[in-house]
Design an enzyme around this catalytic site. Structure first.
Site, PDB file in Angstrom:
ATOM      1  N   HIS A  32       0.820  -1.209   0.000  1.00  0.00           N
ATOM      2  CA  HIS A  32       0.000   0.000   0.000  1.00  0.00           C
ATOM      3  C   HIS A  32       0.849   1.252   0.000  1.00  0.00           C
ATOM      4  CE1 HIS A  32      -4.013  -0.906  -0.357  1.00  0.00           C
ATOM      5  NE2 HIS A  32      -4.032  -1.774   0.625  1.00  0.00           N
ATOM      6  N   ARG A  90      -9.991  -0.843 -19.126  1.00  0.00           N
ATOM      7  CA  ARG A  90     -10.342  -2.175 -18.611  1.00  0.00           C
ATOM      8  C   ARG A  90     -11.836  -2.165 -18.288  1.00  0.00           C
ATOM      9  NH1 ARG A  90      -4.976  -1.592 -16.001  1.00  0.00           N
ATOM     10  NH2 ARG A  90      -3.684  -3.389 -16.546  1.00  0.00           N
ATOM     11  N   ARG A 130     -10.909  -2.434 -24.122  1.00  0.00           N
ATOM     12  CA  ARG A 130     -10.662  -3.871 -24.185  1.00  0.00           C
ATOM     13  C   ARG A 130     -11.942  -4.632 -23.848  1.00  0.00           C
ATOM     14  NH1 ARG A 130      -6.433  -6.348 -20.086  1.00  0.00           N
ATOM     15  NH2 ARG A 130      -8.010  -5.909 -18.516  1.00  0.00           N
ATOM     16  N   GLU A 183      -0.522 -10.853 -25.512  1.00  0.00           N
ATOM     17  CA  GLU A 183      -0.226 -11.221 -24.125  1.00  0.00           C
ATOM     18  C   GLU A 183       0.273 -12.658 -24.041  1.00  0.00           C
ATOM     19  OE1 GLU A 183      -3.130  -9.100 -21.263  1.00  0.00           O
ATOM     20  OE2 GLU A 183      -4.405 -10.121 -22.706  1.00  0.00           O
ATOM     21  N   ASN A 240       2.253  -7.338 -18.827  1.00  0.00           N
ATOM     22  CA  ASN A 240       2.088  -8.056 -17.550  1.00  0.00           C
ATOM     23  C   ASN A 240       1.869  -9.541 -17.824  1.00  0.00           C
ATOM     24  OD1 ASN A 240       2.003  -5.423 -16.658  1.00  0.00           O
ATOM     25  ND2 ASN A 240      -0.216  -5.389 -16.434  1.00  0.00           N
ATOM     26  N   ARG A 277       1.745 -14.316 -12.146  1.00  0.00           N
ATOM     27  CA  ARG A 277       1.894 -12.923 -11.713  1.00  0.00           C
ATOM     28  C   ARG A 277       1.305 -12.679 -10.325  1.00  0.00           C
ATOM     29  NH1 ARG A 277      -2.017  -9.688 -15.979  1.00  0.00           N
ATOM     30  NH2 ARG A 277      -2.196  -8.051 -14.438  1.00  0.00           N
ATOM     31  N   CYS A 294       0.587  -1.514 -23.348  1.00  0.00           N
ATOM     32  CA  CYS A 294      -0.345  -1.089 -22.301  1.00  0.00           C
ATOM     33  C   CYS A 294      -0.106  -1.804 -20.981  1.00  0.00           C
ATOM     34  CB  CYS A 294      -1.790  -1.244 -22.749  1.00  0.00           C
ATOM     35  SG  CYS A 294      -2.265  -2.956 -23.013  1.00  0.00           S
TER      36      CYS A 294
HETATM   37  C1  PEP Z   1      -1.355  -6.911 -19.331  1.00  0.00           C
HETATM   38  O1  PEP Z   1      -1.528  -8.126 -19.176  1.00  0.00           O
HETATM   39  O2  PEP Z   1      -0.224  -6.392 -19.492  1.00  0.00           O
HETATM   40  C2  PEP Z   1      -2.493  -5.986 -19.325  1.00  0.00           C
HETATM   41  C3  PEP Z   1      -2.350  -4.725 -19.656  1.00  0.00           C
HETATM   42  O3  PEP Z   1      -3.693  -6.477 -18.934  1.00  0.00           O
HETATM   43  P1  PEP Z   1      -4.070  -6.807 -17.399  1.00  0.00           P
HETATM   44  O4  PEP Z   1      -2.991  -6.280 -16.518  1.00  0.00           O
HETATM   45  O5  PEP Z   1      -5.396  -6.169 -17.175  1.00  0.00           O
HETATM   46  O6  PEP Z   1      -4.131  -8.313 -17.428  1.00  0.00           O
HETATM   47 MG    MG Z   2      -3.491  -8.964 -19.309  1.00  0.00          MG
END
Ligand code: PEP
Ligand code: MG
Length: 558
Positions: A188, A290, A326, A420, A443, A454, A491
């Site tokens: 946080h 999102r 998206r 992705e 990500n 992740r 992104c």
């Molecule tokens: C990603 O996976 O990099 C992305 C932008 O989407 P999210 O973080 O919402 O999975």
């Molecule tokens: Mg993603």
């Protein structure tokens, strides 16, 4: 006389610099003794119940004074304080003879241990839970809750980790910077420091003993705290603070490299409510909207009309600008009850993203229809936004063709895919022929390339988008986009790291989209390099053997 400067390394949040004297956050209340109560379990339970109510009321009062992210974290803490599972655990311990204070301490500690065992984001939530326990115990003892120290002069706060209720109410006029011993990059402290643009370094380690009143220089870009700096180091830091202030005060310009190459800087948004702030910070459009927020907590999918209204509101903030929305990305880290109903052993490798939408086609159809209607509404307004729509978790050319054709059949103008999954990058030149654009979600791309969940703290070190394997996939996508004349945006969080943003541009990214708080630092970093330099840094980075090696190699290229 030789100057006795010590440097302490942590993880920097953002690129801020601060100079000041440190003040330490008081340590938590001492652990309640392992005592048995005198036999009146009912009285102990009543006292705990009163204390929980009082702690929740006190948090509520704080929530009312806070705003945005701060308010949300305090509200989450209030829910934790009243969690029925925790209450049952406390009751059972009191029934077994333990005092109320000790029962609260033990029940919360056991819950905290479970969160820590989960690792990553969940482990960092254990600090929040510990804070709630402290508040309840303080109420039971009738003593004040340990909190942010007060001072008439500005200071740099050093703490084990900050609880949400404290960070939310930090007096920005007094706190110049934050240093934590325990917190990680998703704690946080880090989230709120980012949201409030407070220079911060987290996770400096338990041994970093810095006495109250010691002067330090905090440099978030390098993650280094310089303890007892020399006069030159203080002067240098003050100059950098003044330079950043001058940059912040200068009129916001569009994203561009030193040679004039335009790199539009866009915002990642989760709700139309955040659009105005993003525009104020200079977002040149939206690179990732999102849509999950519309669906979270819902038992059934929202109607076409409800969705349309939200999308139209979003578009209204960006006249003449690009807005990339998206399609719903449900599953794995974003599960939705009505979409992801089957148990899966490995949900990140399961029916998620586009796969889940194809399995429940009506949800996709409704969403695309709502977007088409919003596109028509913005076109009819005097100042239309340019709506682009993309699908998450697309694996290959066949899925790309499916989504692009379906979107166009329903009347959408510009339809693309997110990159992705590594397989999509491996067939990038096929994808670039079919899609209008590609947006790289670093990500998930990192998670799948390095086979590192992740959500899992124990493999967090693999989750580094600087890894040359990830960068090479970005290059494949960038090259394919350039050859086909199609835009390739980024992104994922990687775009918010200023040095990495430069490398991503060198690999072929044509736009960068990020959390709006990161826009200023990325804009400044880009303005300092030419496309040729960005490409040279990118070439150096992809030749490295590790993420750390790539960072160092890119930095070494002037
Ligand atoms: C990603 O996976 O990099 C992305 C932008 O989407 P999210 O973080 O919402 O999975
Ligand atoms: Mg993603």
């Amino acid at each position: 006389m030789e100057h006795n400067t010590v440097q302490v390394q942590g993880v920097g949040v953002g690129r801020g610099v601060a100079v000041g004297l440190v003040l330490t956050m008081p340590e938590p209340l001492p652990e309640p003794a392992e005592q048995k109560h005198g036999g009146d379990a009912a009285a102990e339970k009543a006292a705990v119940s009163t204390a929980v109510t009082a702690a929740a009321a006190e948090l509520q009062a704080r929530a009312e004074k806070a705003d945005g992210a701060g308010k949300e974290v305090i509200e989450a803490a209030i829910q934790m304080a009243q969690d029925p599972m925790l209450a049952d655990d406390v009751t059972a311990r009191i029934d077994a003879g333990t005092t109320g204070e000790r029962a609260v301490f033990e029940a919360f500690r056991s819950f905290q241990e479970q969160l820590i065992a989960l690792g990553g984001y969940m482990a960092e939530r254990s600090t929040d839970l510990g804070d709630v326990a402290q508040r309840i115990i303080a109420q039971l003892r009738g003593v004040p809750v340990p909190g942010v120290p007060e001072s008439d002069t500005p200071f740099i706060l050093i703490a084990r980790d900050l609880a949400p209720a404290d960070t939310a109410l930090l007096d920005l006029n007094q706190v110049r910077g934050l240093i934590t011993r325990d917190g990680g990059p998703t704690s946080h402290t880090a989230i709120l420091a980012r949201a409030k643009s407070i220079p911060a370094i987290v996770g400096v380690g338990a041994d970093a003993a810095i006495a109250d009143g010691t002067r330090v220089v905090l440099d978030a870009a390098s993650g280094v705290v310089t303890v007892d700096p020399s006069d030159e180091q203080v002067a240098d830091a003050r100059k950098r603070i003044a330079d950043r202030a001058a940059q912040a005060a200068a009129p916001i310009t569009d994203g561009a490299l030193a040679d004039g190459t335009k790199i539009p800087l866009l915002a990642n948004l989760g709700s139309p409510k955040d659009a105005a702030d993003a525009v104020a910070l200079g977002a040149e459009g939206v690179g990732l909207f999102r849509t999950e927020f519309l669906f979270l907590d819902a038992q059934t999918a929202p109607t076409v009309a409800d969705q349309q209204q939200q999308y139209t509101e979003l578009l209204s903030h960006f006249p003449g600008k690009k807005v990339v929305v998206r399609a719903l990305d449900a599953g794995a880290d974003k599960p939705l009850a009505f979409l992801n109903d089957a148990h899966e052993e490995n949900p990140a490798l399961g029916v998620r993203g586009l796969r889940a939408l194809r399995a429940k086609l009506q949800i996709l159809t409704d969403q695309l229809e709502a977007l088409k209607n919003a596109q028509d509404e913005t076109a009819a307004s005097g100042a239309p936004a340019d709506l682009w729509v993309m699908a998450p978790m697309v694996a290959d050319a066949g899925e790309t063709r499916y989504f692009v054709e379906y979107g166009k059949q329903l009347g959408l103008k510009t339809v693309g895919v997110m990159a992705e999954v590594p397989s999509l990058a491996l067939v990038a030149e096929q994808v670039a022929q079919i899609a209008d654009f590609v947006s790289i979600g670093t990500n998930d791309l990192t998670q799948y390339t390095l086979a590192a969940d992740r959500m899992l703290g124990t493999v967090a070190s693999y989750q580094d988008p600087w890894h040359p394997a990830v960068l090479r996939l970005v290059k494949m996508l960038g090259d394919a986009g350039a050859a086909a004349g199609k835009p390739v945006g980024i992104c994922g969080e990687a775009a918010a790291d200023p040095q990495l943003a430069v490398v991503l541009v060198g690999l072929g990214a044509t736009t960068l989209s990020m959390t709006p708080a990161a826009l200023a630092d990325v804009r400044t970093e880009l303005a300092g390099v030419t496309l040729e330099q960005a490409r040279a840094k990118a070439i150096a980075a992809i030749a490295a053997e590790s993420a750390a090696g790539a960072r160092a190699a890119a930095a070494a290229v002037a």
